[in-house]
Design a protein around this motif. Structure first.
Motif, PDB file in Angstrom:
ATOM      1  N   GLY A 137      -6.621   5.298 -17.499  1.00 29.98           N
ATOM      2  CA  GLY A 137      -5.240   4.932 -18.060  1.00 29.98           C
ATOM      3  C   GLY A 137      -4.455   4.779 -16.867  1.00 29.98           C
ATOM      4  N   ARG A 138      -4.875   4.562 -15.670  1.00 26.35           N
ATOM      5  CA  ARG A 138      -3.968   4.815 -14.414  1.00 26.35           C
ATOM      6  C   ARG A 138      -3.531   3.300 -14.355  1.00 26.35           C
ATOM      7  N   SER A 139      -2.575   3.146 -13.338  1.00 26.48           N
ATOM      8  CA  SER A 139      -1.988   1.964 -13.001  1.00 26.48           C
ATOM      9  C   SER A 139      -1.126   1.762 -11.671  1.00 26.48           C
ATOM     10  N   THR A 140      -1.151   0.701 -11.155  1.00 23.70           N
ATOM     11  CA  THR A 140      -0.558   0.187  -9.568  1.00 23.70           C
ATOM     12  C   THR A 140       0.460  -0.633  -9.519  1.00 23.70           C
ATOM     13  N   ALA A 141       1.457  -0.331  -8.393  1.00 24.60           N
ATOM     14  CA  ALA A 141       2.124  -1.125  -8.109  1.00 24.60           C
ATOM     15  C   ALA A 141       1.813  -2.486  -7.466  1.00 24.60           C
ATOM     16  N   TRP A 142       0.822  -2.441  -6.653  1.00 23.58           N
ATOM     17  CA  TRP A 142       0.132  -3.631  -6.201  1.00 23.58           C
ATOM     18  C   TRP A 142      -1.363  -3.602  -6.076  1.00 23.58           C
ATOM     19  N   ARG A 143      -1.970  -4.563  -6.795  1.00 24.85           N
ATOM     20  CA  ARG A 143      -3.424  -5.045  -6.702  1.00 24.85           C
ATOM     21  C   ARG A 143      -3.650  -6.019  -5.865  1.00 24.85           C
ATOM     22  N   VAL A 144      -4.574  -5.699  -4.792  1.00 26.93           N
ATOM     23  CA  VAL A 144      -5.122  -6.565  -3.900  1.00 26.93           C
ATOM     24  C   VAL A 144      -6.611  -7.046  -4.243  1.00 26.93           C
ATOM     25  N   GLY A 145      -6.841  -8.230  -4.062  1.00 28.24           N
ATOM     26  CA  GLY A 145      -8.451  -8.482  -4.558  1.00 28.24           C
ATOM     27  C   GLY A 145      -8.749  -9.988  -3.672  1.00 28.24           C
ATOM     28  N   GLY A 146     -10.003 -10.035  -3.995  1.00 27.87           N
ATOM     29  CA  GLY A 146     -10.340 -11.311  -3.167  1.00 27.87           C
ATOM     30  C   GLY A 146     -11.497 -11.078  -2.223  1.00 27.87           C
ATOM     31  N   ILE A 147     -11.442 -12.014  -1.213  1.00 26.36           N
ATOM     32  CA  ILE A 147     -12.821 -11.772  -0.391  1.00 26.36           C
ATOM     33  C   ILE A 147     -12.048 -11.979   1.317  1.00 26.36           C
ATOM     34  N   ASP A 148     -12.883 -11.253   2.099  1.00 24.56           N
ATOM     35  CA  ASP A 148     -12.215 -11.540   3.686  1.00 24.56           C
ATOM     36  C   ASP A 148     -10.651 -11.255   3.779  1.00 24.56           C
ATOM     37  N   ILE A 149     -10.368 -10.222   3.591  1.00 26.86           N
ATOM     38  CA  ILE A 149      -8.794  -9.818   3.705  1.00 26.86           C
ATOM     39  C   ILE A 149      -8.819  -8.945   4.793  1.00 26.86           C
ATOM     40  N   ARG A 150      -7.680  -9.223   5.603  1.00 27.11           N
ATOM     41  CA  ARG A 150      -7.495  -8.266   6.688  1.00 27.11           C
ATOM     42  C   ARG A 150      -5.763  -7.913   6.705  1.00 27.11           C
ATOM     43  N   LEU A 151      -5.587  -6.546   6.404  1.00 24.87           N
ATOM     44  CA  LEU A 151      -4.272  -5.935   6.301  1.00 24.87           C
ATOM     45  C   LEU A 151      -4.185  -5.220   7.263  1.00 24.87           C
ATOM     46  N   ARG A 152      -3.079  -5.510   8.170  1.00 20.04           N
ATOM     47  CA  ARG A 152      -2.773  -4.604   9.241  1.00 20.04           C
ATOM     48  C   ARG A 152      -1.225  -4.387   9.309  1.00 20.04           C
ATOM     49  N   GLY A 153      -1.191  -3.194   9.757  1.00 17.44           N
ATOM     50  CA  GLY A 153       0.263  -2.644  10.151  1.00 17.44           C
ATOM     51  C   GLY A 153       0.656  -2.297  11.411  1.00 17.44           C
ATOM     52  N   PHE A 154      -0.311  -2.191  12.409  1.00 19.79           N
ATOM     53  CA  PHE A 154       0.052  -1.918  13.764  1.00 19.79           C
ATOM     54  C   PHE A 154       0.652  -0.643  14.198  1.00 19.79           C
ATOM     55  N   GLY A 155       0.483   0.204  13.166  1.00 22.69           N
ATOM     56  CA  GLY A 155       1.296   1.381  13.326  1.00 22.69           C
ATOM     57  C   GLY A 155       2.583   1.415  13.045  1.00 22.69           C
ATOM     58  N   LYS A 156       3.072   0.007  12.688  1.00 25.39           N
ATOM     59  CA  LYS A 156       4.623  -0.079  12.280  1.00 25.39           C
ATOM     60  C   LYS A 156       4.911   0.025  10.710  1.00 25.39           C
ATOM     61  N   ALA A 157       3.792  -0.521  10.264  1.00 21.41           N
ATOM     62  CA  ALA A 157       4.176  -0.768   8.773  1.00 21.41           C
ATOM     63  C   ALA A 157       4.356   0.632   8.004  1.00 21.41           C
ATOM     64  N   LEU A 158       5.439   0.681   7.064  1.00 19.25           N
ATOM     65  CA  LEU A 158       5.788   1.855   6.482  1.00 19.25           C
ATOM     66  C   LEU A 158       5.870   1.460   4.952  1.00 19.25           C
ATOM     67  N   PHE A 159       5.012   2.097   4.098  1.00 14.12           N
ATOM     68  CA  PHE A 159       5.124   2.107   2.696  1.00 14.12           C
ATOM     69  C   PHE A 159       5.775   3.080   2.265  1.00 14.12           C
ATOM     70  N   ASP A 160       7.066   3.016   1.463  1.00 14.01           N
ATOM     71  CA  ASP A 160       7.810   4.191   1.210  1.00 14.01           C
ATOM     72  C   ASP A 160       7.979   3.987  -0.437  1.00 14.01           C
ATOM     73  N   GLY A 161       7.392   5.046  -1.161  1.00 17.01           N
ATOM     74  CA  GLY A 161       7.599   4.879  -2.551  1.00 17.01           C
ATOM     75  C   GLY A 161       8.706   5.616  -3.300  1.00 17.01           C
ATOM     76  N   GLN A 162       9.719   6.112  -2.474  1.00 15.54           N
ATOM     77  CA  GLN A 162      10.597   6.876  -3.034  1.00 15.54           C
ATOM     78  C   GLN A 162      10.055   7.998  -4.030  1.00 15.54           C
ATOM     79  N   GLY A 163       9.160   8.550  -3.678  1.00 15.32           N
ATOM     80  CA  GLY A 163       8.393   9.450  -4.274  1.00 15.32           C
ATOM     81  C   GLY A 163       9.144  10.735  -5.035  1.00 15.32           C
ATOM     82  N   GLN A 164      10.352  10.940  -4.149  1.00 17.77           N
ATOM     83  CA  GLN A 164      10.949  12.356  -4.855  1.00 17.77           C
ATOM     84  C   GLN A 164      11.527  12.078  -6.141  1.00 17.77           C
ATOM     85  N   LEU A 165      11.932  10.739  -6.406  1.00 13.26           N
ATOM     86  CA  LEU A 165      12.154  10.476  -7.556  1.00 13.26           C
ATOM     87  C   LEU A 165      11.195  10.692  -8.843  1.00 13.26           C
ATOM     88  N   TRP A 166      10.056  10.376  -8.163  1.00 15.48           N
ATOM     89  CA  TRP A 166       8.982  10.521  -9.574  1.00 15.48           C
ATOM     90  C   TRP A 166       8.544  12.031  -9.490  1.00 15.48           C
TER      91      TRP A 166
END
Length: 411
Positions: free
Chosen positions: A108-137
């Motif tokens: 029964g779980r769920s997600t904020a972002w679903r990524v699907g398909g083929i041949d996907i390259r997701l790069r952050g170069f050490g710069k990308a930051l995902f901040d979920g504001q988790g303390q609120l949760w």
């Protein structure tokens, strides 16, 4: 050029940040504050970029702060490079996420972002930051186990041939990552930290969980979380994980799995290599329900740890202590090799296998676990292990069926 001018004008008219389309490359810059007191929402132009350049193209999110106010369901990528140079900050509208987060079937779980398909390259170069504001949760959840609608940060969903590299997570809403119905997945150089600064613990901020997926390679992770660090759930196979440092977590785990006895689950060919576990609940362990299926051919190799509650633990009846000796979920061919560290209490290893499906092919090689006080002799507890005398496990006593995952003192 005319199409680009028209698109830019339309975006401006709707108060959106600029989406610059040049050939097959879409570049998105974040929307600035407007002084209205409301956070902007950068999600629409990001989704537009994914739509326009998600096939044989490139999407670039520039440096800056992107406000994520909506779910993203992007399941048709085909040969795409996604570059993230800035911060993705998910909104604080908890009620929106509880109502709208995307289902991922598992428990029964769920997600904020679903990524699907083929041949996907997701790069952050050490710069990308995902901040979920988790303390609120964490605060609104008040220490409860699972909450319907509480979103996983990133889910790979029916994805094939994927690279995820160089991304940092801070204060994830729930699990950091989930890999489901996917294959040939590589995830490298990831840094995750979910730490509560209030009386309420994070609860279920796993680093990664895999399910119904195969051919996965994870390398160079640093994870601080309140639950499982690296977890292989049902129908995960051919997974290699190396160079991982887990803090305040369950470190390396198989499970949980087998919750529905009518639906067999299988985990096989898993190799955990070069792990460091610091102040964790467990180090190298397996947890199943009293279900059906099997866990087969798992290696925990080259582990170092300090102050771990109960380093090695195997149970066929996690959480409930029900059906511990009637479970038909077979656990076999499990190796612990070069395992060194200190236990918090006087139990180095507690292994209880089902009486109905005893474990076989268990093997210890160069396992050196000592008590952190430097004085107490640790115990190795065992039950229902076939050929125990040849296993290398220095069993000192019987492990009861109801033996707990975590201890609160010496036994």
């Amino acid at each position: 050029m005319r199409a680009f001018i028209l698109l830019t004008g339309l975006l401006a008219a709707f108060g959106l940040a600029e989406l610059n389309v040049t050939g097959s490359t879409c570049t998105v810059t974040p929307l600035p504050y407007t002084g209205t007191g409301r956070e902007p929402d950068d999600t629409p132009q990001i989704l537009q970029a994914f739509k326009q350049c998600g096939t044989d193209g490139k999407i670039v999110l520039t440096e800056g702060l992107f406000h994520m106010g909506q779910i993203m369901d992007t399941l048709s990528f085909n040969n795409v490079d996604i570059e993230i140079h800035g911060t993705l900050l998910w909104s604080s509208d908890i009620q929106y996420w509880l109502r709208n987060s995307l289902p991922v079937t598992y428990a029964g779980r769920s997600t904020a972002w679903r990524v699907g398909g083929i041949d996907i390259r997701l790069r952050g170069f050490g710069k990308a930051l995902f901040d979920g504001q988790g303390q609120l949760w964490y605060d609104q959840n008040r220490g409860q186990s699972n909450q319907n609608g509480r979103p996983i940060s990133l889910t790979l969903w029916h994805a094939k041939n994927v690279l995820v590299d160089g991304i940092t997570w801070r204060q994830s809403q729930f699990w950091h990552t989930f890999v489901a119905h996917s294959e040939n997945i590589t995830m490298t150089n990831l840094d995750m930290n979910a730490t509560s600064n209030s009386q309420w613990s994070t609860v279920n901020t796993d680093g990664i969980d895999t399910w119904n997926s195969k051919d996965i390679y994870l390398q160079n992770w640093t994870v601080t979380c309140g639950d499982d660090c690296i977890s292989m759930k049902g129908n995960s196979s051919n997974v290699h994980i190396s160079n991982v440092h887990c803090y305040e977590s369950g470190c390396a785990v198989i499970g949980s799995m087998g919750n529905n006895a009518a639906q067999p689950e299988y985990v096989s060919d898993i190799y955990y290599d070069n792990f460091t576990c610091t102040h964790s609940s467990n180090a190298a362990w397996i947890k199943t329900y009293a279900g059906t299926g099997y866990v087969r051919n798992v290696t925990f190799a080259n582990f170092q740890f300090a102050d771990v509650n109960q380093p090695i633990y195997v149970t066929p009846c996690i959480y409930s202590s029900q059906g511990c000796d009637s479970s038909r979920l077979k656990i076999s061919d499990i190796r612990w090799i070069n395992i060194t560290g200190t236990s918090r209490y006087n139990i180095a290893s507690a292994i209880h296998c089902s009486g109905a499906a005893p474990c076989d092919g268990f093997y210890f090689e160069n396992v050196n676990i000592t008590n952190k006080d430097g004085k107490t002799t640790d115990k190795f507890l065992c039950s229902n292990i076939v050929n125990q005398a040849q296993s290398g496990i220095p069993c000192t006593g019987t492990c009861p069926a109801s033996w707990p995952q975590q201890l609160d003192g010496n036994r």
